[in-house]
Design an enzyme around this catalytic site. Sequence first.
Site, PDB file in Angstrom:
ATOM      1  CE  LYS A  39      -9.493   1.671   5.813  1.00 42.13           C
ATOM      2  NZ  LYS A  39      -8.603   1.354   5.473  1.00 42.13           N
TER       3      LYS A  39
ATOM      4  CD  GLU B 192      -2.984  -0.959   2.645  1.00 41.48           C
ATOM      5  OE1 GLU B 192      -2.936   0.640   3.198  1.00 41.48           O
ATOM      6  OE2 GLU B 192      -3.590  -1.486   2.887  1.00 41.48           O
TER       7      GLU B 192
ATOM      8  CD  GLU C  86     -12.294   1.057   0.680  1.00 40.85           C
ATOM      9  OE1 GLU C  86     -12.903   0.007   1.147  1.00 40.85           O
ATOM     10  OE2 GLU C  86     -10.750   0.831   0.340  1.00 40.85           O
TER      11      GLU C  86
ATOM     12  CD  GLU D  19      -7.842   5.413   7.042  1.00 33.37           C
ATOM     13  OE1 GLU D  19      -7.488   3.562   7.299  1.00 33.37           O
ATOM     14  OE2 GLU D  19      -6.369   5.873   7.455  1.00 33.37           O
TER      15      GLU D  19
END
Length: 358
Positions: free
Chosen positions: A325, A269, A322, A331
């Site tokens: 999360k 990542e 997303e 984030e």
Amino acid sequence: MALIFLCFFCFIAVSSGAVSNRIGINYGHLGSNLPSPAQSIQLLQNMSIGRVKLYDADHETLNLLSGKDIEVAITVANDEISGIAANQHLADQWVYEHVLAHYPGTKIRFVLVGNEVFTSINTPEDMQLARDVLPAIRRIKNTIKAQGIRNIKIGTPLAMDMMETTFPPSNGSFKPEIRELMVPLLRYLNGTRSYFFVDVYPYVTWFESQVWNQTAINLGFALLRTGNENYTDPQSGLVYTNLLDQMLDSVVYAMTKLGYDDVLLAISETGWPHEGESGANRENAAEYNNNLIRKLAAVPSIGTPARPGEVIPTFIYALYDENQKYGPNTERHWGLINPDGSPVYEVNITAGIPHMRD
């Protein structure tokens, strides 16, 4: 603008398989408004993505990837690790269900056992899970090898919080409490020529340097900006032009101090958020990811100062924002693609992508 660098299609052969410098992407599902798997796989094809990393081994997604020129990394969930570590039958069952049911039509090339398992080892249960990672890796590898498959690598993604020291890179060392776990893991990865997968985020390191009010890291250095500034490691004499190389080489030096100086490195990542806290905006995210692609897809491969010329398989985080999360606002804002399929911002692997149609 071209959809993707031509060098994404260049391959470098090693052993019985091939290590490519085509850029990969992380495809997560923690969003309430995401396109369907079928639409998502079509997007990956439109982007000429070379690899995709899944946080599971979802059958629908793996079926959709069958016949596609996309290498796939699948993941054993953290809560499956201990059972597999203790029982070869469970390992066999997992491989039959999630690998053999799709391979070779789907180009599964990596099985990742767990996700950032060494990050939390504060309880006896956490430590036991961390100890179970390598036995689970061994059992899954044994099953895959027994099927005559030689081009699937097994590993586990670890976060940079495994490090006690990262600066200067030559001082890199793992936290004392995980060294007993790291030595056998490195021995196994080295013996099987598998990868040490690391989640590495220059944004986080840069942001923390601002918050802690220490000597702040230069933003351009964190964004991999060419010609921005140089740093010479006083012990190794190696010259660094960006923060990513510093962070990666700190891991290289940490491995070397445990007796393993040639374990292969992969980035599971990395990326830059486009919204949230300080420094998280579309301009910086575009600059970081474009510079990252330019660096890691270069032919011949650039590598790092401590590993010049080495191909480092890399997965950008992430395909989508997303919104489910947890954590700070940042984030939830790492995605390259909007829910309608259009780019959040232009980066070399998203340029020219049209809006999604049902």
